[in-house]
Motif scaffolding. Structure first.
Motif, PDB file in Angstrom:
ATOM      1  N   VAL A  12     -98.209 -61.194  -3.760  1.00 21.88           N
ATOM      2  CA  VAL A  12     -98.289 -60.806  -2.640  1.00 21.88           C
ATOM      3  C   VAL A  12     -98.067 -59.390  -2.304  1.00 21.88           C
ATOM      4  N   PHE A  13     -96.930 -58.848  -3.193  1.00 18.45           N
ATOM      5  CA  PHE A  13     -96.582 -57.356  -3.077  1.00 18.45           C
ATOM      6  C   PHE A  13     -97.414 -56.687  -3.706  1.00 18.45           C
ATOM      7  N   ASP A  14     -98.150 -57.163  -4.831  1.00 19.81           N
ATOM      8  CA  ASP A  14     -98.947 -56.328  -5.466  1.00 19.81           C
ATOM      9  C   ASP A  14    -100.215 -56.149  -4.580  1.00 19.81           C
ATOM     10  N   ALA A  15    -100.785 -57.130  -3.628  1.00 19.82           N
ATOM     11  CA  ALA A  15    -102.024 -56.965  -2.871  1.00 19.82           C
ATOM     12  C   ALA A  15    -101.704 -56.181  -1.662  1.00 19.82           C
ATOM     13  N   LEU A  16    -100.434 -56.235  -1.327  1.00 18.74           N
ATOM     14  CA  LEU A  16     -99.953 -55.462  -0.187  1.00 18.74           C
ATOM     15  C   LEU A  16    -100.021 -53.981  -0.478  1.00 18.74           C
ATOM     16  N   ALA A  17     -99.433 -53.820  -1.792  1.00 12.05           N
ATOM     17  CA  ALA A  17     -99.463 -52.326  -2.448  1.00 12.05           C
ATOM     18  C   ALA A  17    -100.769 -51.926  -2.415  1.00 12.05           C
ATOM     19  N   VAL A  18    -101.777 -52.422  -2.892  1.00  7.85           N
ATOM     20  CA  VAL A  18    -103.286 -52.039  -2.905  1.00  7.85           C
ATOM     21  C   VAL A  18    -103.699 -51.660  -1.546  1.00  7.85           C
ATOM     22  N   VAL A  19    -103.560 -52.615  -0.670  1.00  2.87           N
ATOM     23  CA  VAL A  19    -104.294 -52.376   0.624  1.00  2.87           C
ATOM     24  C   VAL A  19    -103.595 -51.276   1.415  1.00  2.87           C
ATOM     25  N   THR A  20    -102.117 -51.158   1.097  1.00  3.70           N
ATOM     26  CA  THR A  20    -101.586 -50.058   1.887  1.00  3.70           C
ATOM     27  C   THR A  20    -102.050 -48.720   1.109  1.00  3.70           C
ATOM     28  N   VAL A 125     -94.368 -58.118 -18.331  1.00  3.40           N
ATOM     29  CA  VAL A 125     -95.211 -58.136 -17.058  1.00  3.40           C
ATOM     30  C   VAL A 125     -94.776 -57.820 -16.001  1.00  3.40           C
ATOM     31  N   TYR A 126     -93.546 -58.493 -15.604  1.00  2.00           N
ATOM     32  CA  TYR A 126     -92.707 -58.158 -14.425  1.00  2.00           C
ATOM     33  C   TYR A 126     -92.571 -56.623 -14.351  1.00  2.00           C
ATOM     34  N   PHE A 127     -92.073 -56.289 -15.209  1.00  8.09           N
ATOM     35  CA  PHE A 127     -91.605 -54.521 -15.500  1.00  8.09           C
ATOM     36  C   PHE A 127     -93.010 -53.756 -14.954  1.00  8.09           C
ATOM     37  N   ILE A 128     -94.035 -54.051 -15.660  1.00 13.11           N
ATOM     38  CA  ILE A 128     -95.200 -53.241 -15.243  1.00 13.11           C
ATOM     39  C   ILE A 128     -95.535 -53.394 -13.892  1.00 13.11           C
ATOM     40  N   GLN A 129     -95.619 -54.862 -13.450  1.00 11.83           N
ATOM     41  CA  GLN A 129     -96.162 -55.062 -11.971  1.00 11.83           C
ATOM     42  C   GLN A 129     -95.071 -54.555 -11.084  1.00 11.83           C
ATOM     43  N   VAL A 130     -93.865 -54.736 -11.213  1.00 13.41           N
ATOM     44  CA  VAL A 130     -92.834 -54.346 -10.390  1.00 13.41           C
ATOM     45  C   VAL A 130     -92.946 -52.802  -9.969  1.00 13.41           C
ATOM     46  N   SER A 131     -92.884 -52.130 -11.447  1.00 19.22           N
ATOM     47  CA  SER A 131     -92.843 -50.659 -11.137  1.00 19.22           C
ATOM     48  C   SER A 131     -93.868 -50.007 -10.726  1.00 19.22           C
ATOM     49  N   SER A 132     -95.354 -50.589 -10.865  1.00 18.17           N
ATOM     50  CA  SER A 132     -96.612 -50.288 -10.017  1.00 18.17           C
ATOM     51  C   SER A 132     -96.467 -50.459  -8.532  1.00 18.17           C
ATOM     52  N   ILE A 133     -95.873 -51.522  -8.293  1.00 20.67           N
ATOM     53  CA  ILE A 133     -95.839 -51.833  -6.978  1.00 20.67           C
ATOM     54  C   ILE A 133     -94.954 -50.921  -6.204  1.00 20.67           C
ATOM     55  N   ILE A 134     -93.783 -50.344  -6.796  1.00 20.12           N
ATOM     56  CA  ILE A 134     -92.806 -49.592  -6.189  1.00 20.12           C
ATOM     57  C   ILE A 134     -93.450 -48.168  -6.189  1.00 20.12           C
ATOM     58  N   ILE A 135     -94.103 -47.665  -7.126  1.00 21.63           N
ATOM     59  CA  ILE A 135     -94.764 -46.475  -7.321  1.00 21.63           C
ATOM     60  C   ILE A 135     -95.709 -46.289  -5.877  1.00 21.63           C
ATOM     61  N   ALA A 136     -96.572 -47.343  -6.155  1.00 21.88           N
ATOM     62  CA  ALA A 136     -97.783 -47.299  -5.138  1.00 21.88           C
ATOM     63  C   ALA A 136     -97.284 -47.185  -3.600  1.00 21.88           C
ATOM     64  N   TYR A 137     -95.999 -47.816  -3.274  1.00 18.57           N
ATOM     65  CA  TYR A 137     -95.445 -47.844  -2.026  1.00 18.57           C
ATOM     66  C   TYR A 137     -94.988 -46.351  -1.923  1.00 18.57           C
ATOM     67  N   LEU A 138     -94.053 -45.912  -2.799  1.00 21.04           N
ATOM     68  CA  LEU A 138     -93.807 -44.424  -2.702  1.00 21.04           C
ATOM     69  C   LEU A 138     -94.937 -43.540  -2.398  1.00 21.04           C
ATOM     70  N   ILE A 139     -95.805 -43.387  -3.120  1.00 24.80           N
ATOM     71  CA  ILE A 139     -97.004 -42.817  -3.023  1.00 24.80           C
ATOM     72  C   ILE A 139     -97.794 -42.882  -1.315  1.00 24.80           C
ATOM     73  N   SER A 140     -97.601 -44.225  -1.095  1.00 23.85           N
ATOM     74  CA  SER A 140     -98.396 -44.344   0.186  1.00 23.85           C
ATOM     75  C   SER A 140     -97.311 -44.111   1.290  1.00 23.85           C
ATOM     76  N   PHE A 141     -95.791 -44.028   1.197  1.00 27.06           N
ATOM     77  CA  PHE A 141     -95.020 -43.470   2.006  1.00 27.06           C
ATOM     78  C   PHE A 141     -95.346 -41.883   2.061  1.00 27.06           C
ATOM     79  N   VAL A 142     -95.144 -41.373   1.202  1.00 31.55           N
ATOM     80  CA  VAL A 142     -95.360 -39.953   0.986  1.00 31.55           C
ATOM     81  C   VAL A 142     -96.726 -39.465   1.750  1.00 31.55           C
ATOM     82  N   MET A 143     -97.907 -39.973   1.496  1.00 26.76           N
ATOM     83  CA  MET A 143     -99.099 -39.905   1.946  1.00 26.76           C
ATOM     84  C   MET A 143     -99.142 -39.885   3.450  1.00 26.76           C
ATOM     85  N   GLY A 144     -98.341 -40.976   4.003  1.00 26.79           N
ATOM     86  CA  GLY A 144     -98.221 -41.036   5.412  1.00 26.79           C
ATOM     87  C   GLY A 144     -97.280 -40.258   6.124  1.00 26.79           C
TER      88      GLY A 144
END
Length: 237
Positions: A12-20, A125-144
């Protein structure tokens, strides 16, 4: 049971990160569509679990996710199909690049095992996924926050009664970009399962670079059209 719950929750968080990431990349609102996005992300997470874990055909997961994102953007948010395909492809390839960089970084420092990106559970797997999600959210936040991104896609819902010239230079570029993204996404898991991470990263970076270039052209064409329309109004006045 716990691993299944974690898979779906992270999905869920992964898909949300992509859409965001996609929406922020094209300067479109997220909060305004929060309910639709939530339903979509839950649906995608359940579908991914079904494809990868229950049915056992993970190679079809990502291409179907790309297709479902286009359908969601088209019918859920009201974005024209060629723009939905282009923006979804750009965002997904950007996220694939992000995950591959995280995987290579984690593998280099011994945090993730070689080939961990092909697994469905485990610390790596969890490390890669959680790290990618957090970084994606940070990038999205900065862009916004700082208004980074591209603005040639107007806020949906789009006017579908208005004719669209698909042979214009901009639309042809967007359609080509969407097709290249679709091809890249379709072969992503195949290359991963053959341990060709560097080859995939090269193709994915090229695809995103091309999408970035086309997006820059889109902003340029949009600005030029606005200037020409303004000049024409002044002439009539």
């Amino acid at each position: 049971m716990l691993s299944a719950f974690l898979y779906i929750l992270l999905g869920v968080f992964d898909a949300l990160a992509v859409v965001t990431l996609v929406l922020k990349l094209y300067m479109l609102p997220v909060w305004e569509y929060r309910r639709k996005i939530l339903f979509y992300t839950i649906g995608i997470a359940l579908f991914s679990f079904l494809m990868r874990v229950v049915i056992g055909v993970p190679k079809l997961d990502l291409p179907f996710q790309y297709l479902f994102m286009i359908i969601f953007f088209r019918f859920g948010l009201g974005i024209k199909t060629h723009l939905a395909a282009f923006s979804a492809g750009s965002g997904l390839t950007a996220y694939i690049n992000l995950q591959l960089f995280v995987y290579l970084f984690a593998n280099f420092f011994g945090v993730a095992q070689p080939g961990a990106i092909n697994y469905t559970s485990g610390f790596s797997v969890y490390f890669i996924q959680v790290s990618s999600i957090i970084i994606a959210y940070l990038i999205s936040f900065v862009m916004g926050k700082y208004n980074f991104g591209f603005s040639f896609i107007i806020q949906p819902p789009h006017d579908f009664l208005r004719g669209e010239n698909y042979f214009s230079s901009l639309n042809k570029m967007l359609i080509i970009g969407a097709v290249i993204s679709a091809v890249t996404i379709s072969i992503t898991l195949y290359m991963l399962y053959n341990s060709n991470t560097i080859g995939l990263l090269s193709i994915s970076l090229f695809t995103f670079g091309l999408s970035y270039f086309f997006s820059e052209k889109g902003d340029y064409e949009d600005a030029r059209s606005a200037i020409e329309a303004h000049r024409n109004r002044n002439k009539k006045g």
